[in-house]
Design a protein around this motif. Sequence first.
Motif, short mmCIF file in Angstrom:
data_model
loop_
_atom_site.label_atom_id
_atom_site.label_comp_id
_atom_site.label_asym_id
_atom_site.label_seq_id
_atom_site.Cartn_x
_atom_site.Cartn_y
_atom_site.Cartn_z
N ARG A 24 90.21 41.86 41.53
CA ARG A 24 89.41 41.12 42.49
C ARG A 24 90.10 39.81 42.87
O ARG A 24 90.93 39.30 42.12
N LYS A 25 89.73 39.27 44.00
CA LYS A 25 90.37 38.05 44.51
C LYS A 25 89.86 36.84 43.73
O LYS A 25 88.66 36.71 43.49
N ILE A 26 90.78 35.98 43.32
CA ILE A 26 90.45 34.74 42.63
C ILE A 26 91.25 33.61 43.26
O ILE A 26 92.22 33.86 43.99
N PRO A 27 90.88 32.35 42.99
CA PRO A 27 91.65 31.23 43.55
C PRO A 27 93.13 31.30 43.15
O PRO A 27 93.46 31.72 42.04
N ILE A 87 89.39 35.43 34.60
CA ILE A 87 90.41 36.34 34.07
C ILE A 87 89.96 37.79 34.20
O ILE A 87 90.75 38.66 34.58
N ASP A 88 88.70 38.05 33.91
CA ASP A 88 88.16 39.40 34.08
C ASP A 88 88.33 39.87 35.52
O ASP A 88 88.74 41.01 35.78
#
Length: 249
Positions: free
Chosen positions: A216-219, A209-210
């Motif tokens: 930033r890229k997350i799944p 979550i941060d």
Amino acid sequence: MKELVENMVQWLQQQVKEAGVKGLLVGVSGGLDSAVVAHLIKRAAPDHSLGVIMPCKSNPTDIKHANDVVASSNINDITVDLTATHDTLFTTISQQVTEKQEWQEANERLADANLRARLRMSTLYTLATNYNYLVVGTDNAAEWYTGYFTKYGDGGVDILPMVELTKQKVREVAEFVGVPDHIIHKKPSADLWEGQTDEAEMGTSYDVIDAYLQGRKIPEKDKALIEKLHKRTEHKRNGAKHFHIGYPL
């Protein structure tokens, strides 16, 4: 970090001044976020700050950790055990609804957990009235964005000093102000039921979550979940909706 903490302390002092109250209080759960707030309000109002421990069928370890926070911050404290109060109220409600044959067992655990949070809120405001203090909330940026708080429970507060801090930044503040290491690194839990953890309940981690909040890229599955949580909990951040009559009275 020193500048951030000093600015937060000054902000807290300004809220006391603007509200015309004497000081600040916070519910101390034994978790990271409330530990940081306890340390901050002790700095902001050394002689007029209060940490409130509110057991309610709580894990004994969490109560020990809450007392560790009191000791590390040297904050004035009080313990109000809400177990019997919760049992009486929840049992009375469930019995009355069961007699109408309308009790929804699928919702029982959530209703129970939310009642605990709302009893704690009521306790904090009763104490705040007694001491003429503001109730200080503990939500961080991840919890606020995803709505991971109980409406009119732990979300029922006067001010939110950490709502723009990521969980990682809260950890950094905790280290700076002297929160014990075992509290900084424990698994986050709202103590809503036995074995409950925040990240298991949310379905993703604070680190993810941060990362999302920082751009930033997350799944994709995590992104979809976070955005769904945010949309679903919009009502918690906005308060009660108002009917607009549409013409002058």
